[in-house]
Write an enzyme that holds these catalytic residues in place. Structure first.
Site, PDB file in Angstrom:
ATOM      1  N   ILE A 154      41.122  -8.771   5.838  1.00 25.29           N
ATOM      2  CA  ILE A 154      40.581  -9.923   5.091  1.00 25.29           C
ATOM      3  C   ILE A 154      41.351 -11.191   5.455  1.00 25.29           C
ATOM      4  O   ILE A 154      40.754 -12.251   5.695  1.00 25.29           O
ATOM      5  CB  ILE A 154      40.623  -9.657   3.567  1.00 25.29           C
ATOM      6  CG1 ILE A 154      39.814  -8.395   3.236  1.00 25.29           C
ATOM      7  CG2 ILE A 154      40.073 -10.865   2.796  1.00 25.29           C
ATOM      8  CD1 ILE A 154      39.870  -7.953   1.786  1.00 25.29           C
TER       9      ILE A 154
ATOM     10  N   ARG B  82      29.824   2.569  -5.291  1.00 22.84           N
ATOM     11  CA  ARG B  82      30.676   1.397  -5.092  1.00 22.84           C
ATOM     12  C   ARG B  82      29.776   0.186  -4.828  1.00 22.84           C
ATOM     13  O   ARG B  82      28.688   0.313  -4.292  1.00 22.84           O
ATOM     14  CB  ARG B  82      31.594   1.589  -3.871  1.00 22.84           C
ATOM     15  CG  ARG B  82      32.656   2.675  -4.025  1.00 22.84           C
ATOM     16  CD  ARG B  82      33.763   2.260  -4.982  1.00 22.84           C
ATOM     17  NE  ARG B  82      34.849   3.221  -5.032  1.00 22.84           N
ATOM     18  CZ  ARG B  82      34.879   4.300  -5.805  1.00 22.84           C
ATOM     19  NH1 ARG B  82      33.849   4.587  -6.586  1.00 22.84           N
ATOM     20  NH2 ARG B  82      35.936   5.090  -5.816  1.00 22.84           N
TER      21      ARG B  82
ATOM     22  N   ALA C 130      49.022  -6.834   1.040  1.00 16.56           N
ATOM     23  CA  ALA C 130      49.109  -5.783   0.013  1.00 16.56           C
ATOM     24  C   ALA C 130      49.205  -4.403   0.638  1.00 16.56           C
ATOM     25  O   ALA C 130      48.864  -4.192   1.801  1.00 16.56           O
ATOM     26  CB  ALA C 130      47.887  -5.831  -0.900  1.00 16.56           C
TER      27      ALA C 130
ATOM     28  N   ILE D 110      32.206  12.846   6.096  1.00 18.53           N
ATOM     29  CA  ILE D 110      32.799  13.654   5.026  1.00 18.53           C
ATOM     30  C   ILE D 110      32.779  12.869   3.724  1.00 18.53           C
ATOM     31  O   ILE D 110      33.257  11.722   3.671  1.00 18.53           O
ATOM     32  CB  ILE D 110      34.228  14.070   5.397  1.00 18.53           C
ATOM     33  CG1 ILE D 110      34.118  14.949   6.644  1.00 18.53           C
ATOM     34  CG2 ILE D 110      34.920  14.806   4.250  1.00 18.53           C
ATOM     35  CD1 ILE D 110      35.375  15.414   7.236  1.00 18.53           C
TER      36      ILE D 110
ATOM     37  N   LYS E  80      47.976  -3.711  -9.048  1.00 21.39           N
ATOM     38  CA  LYS E  80      47.155  -4.929  -9.028  1.00 21.39           C
ATOM     39  C   LYS E  80      47.046  -5.539 -10.428  1.00 21.39           C
ATOM     40  O   LYS E  80      47.071  -6.757 -10.586  1.00 21.39           O
ATOM     41  CB  LYS E  80      45.759  -4.623  -8.458  1.00 21.39           C
ATOM     42  CG  LYS E  80      45.749  -4.407  -6.951  1.00 21.39           C
ATOM     43  CD  LYS E  80      45.976  -5.720  -6.207  1.00 21.39           C
ATOM     44  CE  LYS E  80      45.980  -5.540  -4.697  1.00 21.39           C
ATOM     45  NZ  LYS E  80      46.145  -6.807  -3.958  1.00 21.39           N
TER      46      LYS E  80
ATOM     47  N   VAL F 296      36.003   3.440   3.279  1.00 22.33           N
ATOM     48  CA  VAL F 296      35.083   4.492   3.731  1.00 22.33           C
ATOM     49  C   VAL F 296      34.127   3.998   4.824  1.00 22.33           C
ATOM     50  O   VAL F 296      33.801   4.751   5.747  1.00 22.33           O
ATOM     51  CB  VAL F 296      34.329   5.096   2.510  1.00 22.33           C
ATOM     52  CG1 VAL F 296      33.455   4.072   1.804  1.00 22.33           C
ATOM     53  CG2 VAL F 296      33.511   6.298   2.916  1.00 22.33           C
TER      54      VAL F 296
ATOM     55  N   ARG G 200      38.532  13.299  -4.428  1.00 23.02           N
ATOM     56  CA  ARG G 200      39.848  12.750  -4.099  1.00 23.02           C
ATOM     57  C   ARG G 200      40.525  12.283  -5.385  1.00 23.02           C
ATOM     58  O   ARG G 200      39.942  11.491  -6.131  1.00 23.02           O
ATOM     59  CB  ARG G 200      39.621  11.565  -3.161  1.00 23.02           C
ATOM     60  CG  ARG G 200      40.751  11.189  -2.285  1.00 23.02           C
ATOM     61  CD  ARG G 200      40.368  10.116  -1.277  1.00 23.02           C
ATOM     62  NE  ARG G 200      40.097   8.828  -1.888  1.00 23.02           N
ATOM     63  CZ  ARG G 200      39.880   7.715  -1.212  1.00 23.02           C
ATOM     64  NH1 ARG G 200      39.863   7.736   0.105  1.00 23.02           N
ATOM     65  NH2 ARG G 200      39.642   6.581  -1.822  1.00 23.02           N
TER      66      ARG G 200
ATOM     67  N   TYR H 112      47.972   2.278  -7.417  1.00 24.43           N
ATOM     68  CA  TYR H 112      47.461   1.051  -6.802  1.00 24.43           C
ATOM     69  C   TYR H 112      46.807   0.139  -7.845  1.00 24.43           C
ATOM     70  O   TYR H 112      47.081  -1.062  -7.905  1.00 24.43           O
ATOM     71  CB  TYR H 112      46.446   1.433  -5.702  1.00 24.43           C
ATOM     72  CG  TYR H 112      45.707   0.246  -5.150  1.00 24.43           C
ATOM     73  CD1 TYR H 112      46.309  -0.594  -4.216  1.00 24.43           C
ATOM     74  CD2 TYR H 112      44.411  -0.051  -5.566  1.00 24.43           C
ATOM     75  CE1 TYR H 112      45.639  -1.702  -3.721  1.00 24.43           C
ATOM     76  CE2 TYR H 112      43.743  -1.149  -5.080  1.00 24.43           C
ATOM     77  CZ  TYR H 112      44.356  -1.967  -4.153  1.00 24.43           C
ATOM     78  OH  TYR H 112      43.691  -3.068  -3.669  1.00 24.43           O
TER      79      TYR H 112
HETATM   80  C1  UD1 Z   1      38.863   0.209  -1.921  1.00 24.78           C
HETATM   81  C2  UD1 Z   1      40.007  -0.442  -1.178  1.00 24.78           C
HETATM   82  C3  UD1 Z   1      40.999  -1.000  -2.148  1.00 24.78           C
HETATM   83  C4  UD1 Z   1      40.281  -1.958  -3.063  1.00 24.78           C
HETATM   84  C5  UD1 Z   1      39.149  -1.223  -3.793  1.00 24.78           C
HETATM   85  C6  UD1 Z   1      38.333  -2.164  -4.667  1.00 24.78           C
HETATM   86  C7  UD1 Z   1      40.680   0.312   1.024  1.00 24.78           C
HETATM   87  C8  UD1 Z   1      41.437   1.308   1.800  1.00 24.78           C
HETATM   88  N1  UD1 Z   1      40.647   0.531  -0.297  1.00 24.78           N
HETATM   89  O1  UD1 Z   1      39.331   1.352  -2.666  1.00 24.78           O
HETATM   90  O2  UD1 Z   1      42.026  -1.705  -1.438  1.00 24.78           O
HETATM   91  O3  UD1 Z   1      41.159  -2.542  -3.974  1.00 24.78           O
HETATM   92  O4  UD1 Z   1      38.262  -0.700  -2.800  1.00 24.78           O
HETATM   93  O5  UD1 Z   1      37.952  -3.298  -3.976  1.00 24.78           O
HETATM   94  O6  UD1 Z   1      40.134  -0.635   1.569  1.00 24.78           O
HETATM   95  N2  UD1 Z   1      35.366   8.456   0.613  1.00 24.78           N
HETATM   96  C9  UD1 Z   1      34.663   9.503   1.150  1.00 24.78           C
HETATM   97  N3  UD1 Z   1      34.905   9.847   2.434  1.00 24.78           N
HETATM   98  C10 UD1 Z   1      35.825   9.204   3.224  1.00 24.78           C
HETATM   99  C11 UD1 Z   1      36.553   8.140   2.659  1.00 24.78           C
HETATM  100  C12 UD1 Z   1      36.309   7.802   1.355  1.00 24.78           C
HETATM  101  O7  UD1 Z   1      33.836  10.140   0.472  1.00 24.78           O
HETATM  102  O8  UD1 Z   1      35.974   9.577   4.409  1.00 24.78           O
HETATM  103  C13 UD1 Z   1      35.064   8.072  -0.773  1.00 24.78           C
HETATM  104  C14 UD1 Z   1      36.257   8.007  -1.691  1.00 24.78           C
HETATM  105  O9  UD1 Z   1      36.596   9.265  -2.181  1.00 24.78           O
HETATM  106  C15 UD1 Z   1      35.727   7.056  -2.781  1.00 24.78           C
HETATM  107  C16 UD1 Z   1      34.800   6.107  -1.994  1.00 24.78           C
HETATM  108  O10 UD1 Z   1      34.522   6.751  -0.750  1.00 24.78           O
HETATM  109  O11 UD1 Z   1      34.961   7.755  -3.737  1.00 24.78           O
HETATM  110  C17 UD1 Z   1      35.425   4.763  -1.695  1.00 24.78           C
HETATM  111  O12 UD1 Z   1      36.704   4.982  -1.135  1.00 24.78           O
HETATM  112  P1  UD1 Z   1      37.495   3.841  -0.354  1.00 24.78           P
HETATM  113  O13 UD1 Z   1      36.641   3.222   0.677  1.00 24.78           O
HETATM  114  O14 UD1 Z   1      38.800   4.408   0.069  1.00 24.78           O
HETATM  115  O15 UD1 Z   1      37.658   2.700  -1.466  1.00 24.78           O
HETATM  116  P2  UD1 Z   1      38.382   2.627  -2.877  1.00 24.78           P
HETATM  117  O16 UD1 Z   1      39.283   3.783  -3.101  1.00 24.78           O
HETATM  118  O17 UD1 Z   1      37.316   2.353  -3.874  1.00 24.78           O
END
Ligand code: UD1
Length: 320
Positions: free
Chosen positions: A17, A216, A83, A207, A153, A192, A275, A149
């Site tokens: 960002i 989300r 961060a 996955i 914040k 993700v 997770r 985390y």
């Molecule tokens: C993300 C941000 C975080 C931010 C938040 C809110 C990152 C690493 N994390 O967290 O900094 O503060 O949004 O804006 O940028 N998932 C899968 N498969 C995968 C990876 C993830 O199913 O291979 C799922 C996770 O379990 C979760 C969802 O996707 O349910 C979103 O995960 P992720 O993209 O890591 O975001 P947040 O944890 O929400």
């Protein structure tokens, strides 16, 4: 306050960002100092910025008080983007998360105060809400973070407010909702969308942690930059805004959309254990940002993903 001609410090400038923000500020005629410890950030992200005469970069850490104090003497605005960003990593390393996010932010606040900086804009996160079943999430809801985390914040938000009340610092908070787009890293602790795009390009199945019903409000980075520029324009001191697309999608829908857009419907979606620390659903009420900031997200998930993919194709010469 318009950013043209202003002296601006971007922390985390080589990150996903921070680097997008740096480029935009330079395009608008700001003088930018970028700092980054290059732990997650990469100098490649600043390839364009580094050629600009109005940009200076320092490899340093937000926790190095004296160094950052010295280089930010003439700064008007600080965009604090640096961060520890990963929810699962914060569960493995809560102390590191606390140290970077809370101690680092406290340093930046003290520096802003000592250098009498006009405005500090802080990148917060929707993770401060925790698991709230009433959606969409608005800024006045009770906050119950469920990961280190999220706690970090939320603590930073509280510090922003205390420094405003006690020292008169003009602080502003943007709560980002799941940002994605160009320069987001494809690493196990990344968002993700970046992870899945990497897997799609390598022809690997996607996955999903859990049953795919977690949702989300994925927000395209260009809309996040728009909000950051709007909040600099006037005095919104002490206010906080949700910044999201305002259109949530669940993980199964997202996986299918990404496979469709990339023409990789031959790949499978594999469901595995949930997770720990993940919130279930996240969906931003952005009416406050719309009304006060005049924030208008331009991208939904499909148009954002297509724009991201175009960038990816240009950058990586991939063929999908
Ligand atoms: C993300 C941000 C975080 C931010 C938040 C809110 C990152 C690493 N994390 O967290 O900094 O503060 O949004 O804006 O940028 N998932 C899968 N498969 C995968 C990876 C993830 O199913 O291979 C799922 C996770 O379990 C979760 C969802 O996707 O349910 C979103 O995960 P992720 O993209 O890591 O975001 P947040 O944890 O929400």
């Amino acid at each position: 306050m318009l950013v043209k001609g202003k002296n601006i410090l971007v922390t985390g400038a080589a990150g996903f960002i921070g680097s997008n923000l740096t480029d935009e500020l330079l395009k608008l005629g700001a003088n930018v100092i970028g700092i980054d410890n290059l732990y997650n950030g990469r100098l490649d992200n600043l390839e364009w910025a580094l050629k600009n005469k109005n940009f200076r970069f320092y490899k340093t850490d937000i926790r190095d008080f004296n160094y950052v104090l010295e280089i930010s003497k003439e700064i008007d605005i600080i965009y604090h983007q640096a961060a520890f960003t990963s929810v699962p990593q914060s569960i493995l390393m809560p102390d590191s998360c606390n140290n970077v996010n809370i101690n680092g932010t406290l340093n930046i606040l003290n520096i802003a105060r000592k250098n009498d900086i006009d405005k500090l804009i802080f990148a917060s996160s929707s993770s401060v809400y925790g698991n709230i079943s009433t959606l969409p999430l608005d800024e006045d809801m009770k906050l119950k973070p469920i990961s280190p985390y999220g706690v970090s914040k939320l603590t930073c938000e509280a510090y922003m407010e205390v420094f405003r009340l006690i020292y008169g610092l003009r602080t502003n908070i943007l709560r980002y909702f799941n940002v994605y787009g160009p320069r987001q890293r494809d690493s196990p602790y990344s968002g993700v969308i970046a992870i899945w795009l990497g897997r799609i390009i390598r022809d690997e199945d996607l996955i999903i942690f859990g049953d795919g019903k977690n949702s989300r409000d994925f927000t395209y980075v260009k809309d996040i930059i728009q909000a950051n520029l709007l909040v600099a324009e006037k005095d919104f001191s002490g206010q906080l805004f949700n910044i999201g697309a305002g259109c949530p999608i669940n993980l199964t829908e997202l996986a299918n959309l990404m496979l469709k857009i990339t023409n990789k419907q031959n790949l499978k979606i594999i469901y595995t254990d949930p997770r720990p620390g993940d919130i279930s659903n996240s969906y931003a009420d952005i009416s406050k940002a719309k009304e006060s900031l005049n924030f208008k997200p331009k991208y939904n998930q499909e148009s954002g993903l297509k724009d991201y993919l175009e960038w990816y194709k240009r950058k990586n010469t991939i063929n999908i």
